[in-house]
Structure formats: structure tokens, C-alpha cells
Design an enzyme around this catalytic site. Structure first.
Site, PDB file in Angstrom:
ATOM      1  N   LYS A  43      36.525  49.136  61.629  1.00 51.02           N
ATOM      2  CA  LYS A  43      37.463  48.281  60.907  1.00 51.02           C
ATOM      3  C   LYS A  43      36.739  47.638  59.738  1.00 51.02           C
ATOM      4  O   LYS A  43      35.588  47.214  59.870  1.00 51.02           O
ATOM      5  CB  LYS A  43      38.039  47.202  61.824  1.00 51.02           C
ATOM      6  CG  LYS A  43      39.040  46.274  61.107  1.00 51.02           C
ATOM      7  CD  LYS A  43      39.732  45.337  62.074  1.00 51.02           C
ATOM      8  CE  LYS A  43      38.851  44.220  62.552  1.00 51.02           C
ATOM      9  NZ  LYS A  43      38.469  43.278  61.466  1.00 51.02           N
TER      10      LYS A  43
ATOM     11  N   GLU B 117      46.255  39.262  59.478  1.00 51.05           N
ATOM     12  CA  GLU B 117      45.771  37.987  60.015  1.00 51.05           C
ATOM     13  C   GLU B 117      46.311  36.808  59.222  1.00 51.05           C
ATOM     14  O   GLU B 117      46.207  36.771  57.986  1.00 51.05           O
ATOM     15  CB  GLU B 117      44.238  37.937  60.029  1.00 51.05           C
ATOM     16  CG  GLU B 117      43.715  36.629  60.587  1.00 51.05           C
ATOM     17  CD  GLU B 117      42.225  36.632  60.892  1.00 51.05           C
ATOM     18  OE1 GLU B 117      41.722  35.580  61.343  1.00 51.05           O
ATOM     19  OE2 GLU B 117      41.568  37.672  60.695  1.00 51.05           O
TER      20      GLU B 117
END
Length: 292
Positions: A114, A183
Site C-alpha cells: 500500500k 481515510e
């Protein structure tokens, strides 16, 4: 036991099944989460804050990430394992990104990596995917850019910011990411992104309309007594449980209640200089070469 792959995660979105992701940093917790049915374990650079006690994720190195990814990969048999590319490991060049990502896959045992960043990192994602490395993207609040963002603050509340995040998401999808972490963005924006993208969206502080959710395991388990962001739900209060156990241990040691007879080993007595040793009364067949 069937291993969860990136294709299995993408199939969940197509079938409307939610994806469960938690962070893991060691083999013990990885084994528990694996048994619990978690779909993917994220070996996050959040370890800098929850394991190392740092103020941010920025001090985490490649060696730290390799160590913890190896530990998690030993503990998990079924979960898909995603490893964070730490700050400084991919920003300098695409070649460096490939070199470091390859280490997390080949040496660490991860199934994918990631990275944080939007449209400006699309070329890096393309290069990694071309090298055979599956990539999960991460936009919205990006902890590695905490200084640029002015702290850990919600992103995308204004129209201009929301449009930028949508451009980032589309660019990363076109570059080849198989999933995208969102996020700390408004739930309405996350819902729009989920509808416009063919890849799964994994939310953390992004509302319920994402295709999956991720939480830092130490937050989920209530191990961080003094830290609880709005988006965190504690499913246990292990801080209090561990504290109580440690206090009881100290009390029993100081009172000489631990160790007790049942926790102690005893040697066999010699009854003569040459004959074989006799066992103590009531003790038979003790093998001193056996594991304790």
C-alpha cells in the site's frame, strides 16, 4: 484453507459483501485475526505510533516494515497480507519504489503493498503493477503527509478538496490499484467514490458506504487508553484487562503466592553415589529432556 487474494476482495465488492481489514504487527495477533475470519491484514506503518511510541508514522523504516511483515506472514495462513511502503521508500523514484516493494513481497511475505498519494503517484503505481506487484492505494488523510496537511484533520469537506480527491481516486484506479483506502473524508464523498469506482473502497473514518472497513487493531481492542478518534469503535477494553493482570501478578509475587507448588520443578534425589537416581515420592516418569 483457501488464501484470500486480491481477486477475492474485488469479488466481494461485485457481490455486495463487506470487506473486513485490521492492522497487525506480529504473529500472535495475526493468528487470532486469521481465525476470526478477517479478510485482510494491513501491516501498517501505524506501528510507528502504536508499537514504537512515535508521534507520527514518519520515522518508520523499510527494515521495520520488513521485520513486522515477516512476523505477520508467519502467523496468518488465510488472510491477504498488505504491507505499507513507509515514508521515503517510494517518493524518490519509481525504481526505488519497485525495489522496496519487491522486498516486502519476496522477503516479507506480503501479498500486496500500500502506498499513500493521489494523481501524482499514478506513474509509480503503474510501474509497480507492471513489475507484478499488486498495489492498494490510500487517499484522503495521508499520515505520511501530515505536515503538508496541517495535522491529522478531515479532508475533502470543501468542494475543491472533494474534486481533487475524486481526481486522485480515478487516476489511481486507471493506474491499476486493486483497492483504495479512504481515510477521514466525509461519508457523502466516500459514497460517491464507491459508486464511481469499480475497485473496492476501504474506509477508515469515511462512513458506512465504503465496500469495507479497516481499523488499527490496538484501537479496536482498546489497548490505547488515551487515544480514541471519533471514527474508532472499541470492541474490547484490553488496556484495563492487561493492567489488572499485571497488578495482580505484582501483588502475588510480593506476597510470595506466585510461583506456587504447581508452577515449580523438582530435581530427583541421589540416594547413593553410584546407583541410579530415585524419583521423589509421588513423582514418576519425569523426563528432564522433554519440553517444559
Amino acid at each position: 484453507m483457501k488464501k484470500v487474494t486480491i481477486h477475492a476482495l474485488q469479488k466481494k465488492k461485485a457481490e455486495g459483501q463487506k470487506i473486513c481489514v485490521v492492522t497487525a504487527y506480529d504473529a500472535a495477533f495475526a493468528r487470532i485475526f486469521d481465525e476470526a475470519g478477517i479478510d485482510a491484514l494491513l501491516v501498517g506503518d501505524s506501528l510507528g505510533m502504536v508499537i514504537q511510541g512515535q508521534a507520527s508514522t514518519l520515522p518508520v523504516s523499510m527494515e521495520h516494515m520488513l521485520y513486522h511483515t515477516q512476523a505477520v506472514s508467519r502467523g496468518a495462513q488465510r488472510c491477504h497480507i498488505v504491507a505499507d511502503l513507509p515514508f521515503g521508500s517510494y517518493q524518490a523514484s519509481d525504481e526505488e519504489a519497485v525495489r522496496n516493494a519487491t522486498r516486502l513481497i519476496a522477503e516479507g511475505g506480503a501479498g500486496s503493498v500500500k502506498l499513500e498519494g493521489g494523481e501524482s503517484y499514478a506513474s509509480t503505481v503503474k510501474r509497480l503493477v507492471r513489475a507484478g506487484i499488486p498495489v492498494m492505494g490510500h487517499i484522503g488523510l495521508m499520515p505520511q503527509q501530515v505536515h503538508n496537511m496541517g495535522g491529522f484533520v478531515v479532508q475533502g469537506r470543501g468542494e475543491e478538496e472533494a474534486q481533487r480527491i475524486m481526481r486522485d481516486a480515478k487516476a489511481l484506479e486507471q493506474a491499476g490499484v486493486y483497492a483504495l483506502v479512504l481515510e477521514a473524508i466525509p461519508a457523502e464523498l466516500a459514497r460517491t467514490l464507491g459508486a464511481m469506482l469499480s475497485i473496492p473502497t476501504i474506509g477508515i473514518g469515511a462512513g458506512k458506504h465504503c465496500d469495507g472497513q479497516v481499523l488499527v487493531s490496538y484501537d479496536l481492542l482498546g489497548l490505547m487508553a488515551d487515544f480514541k478518534p471519533k471514527f474508532v469503535k472499541r470492541y474490547a477494553n484490553l488496556y484495563a484487562t492487561v493492567l489488572e493482570a499485571a497488578v495482580q501478578f505484582c501483588e502475588e509475587v510480593r506476597a510470595e503466592h506466585f510461583p506456587g507448588e504447581e508452577h515449580s520443578f523438582h530435581a530427583m534425589r541421589l540416594v547413593a553415589s553410584n546407583p541410579p537416581m530415585e524419583e521423589e515420592p509421588g513423582r514418576t516418569g519425569f523426563d528432564y529432556g522433554a519440553p517444559i
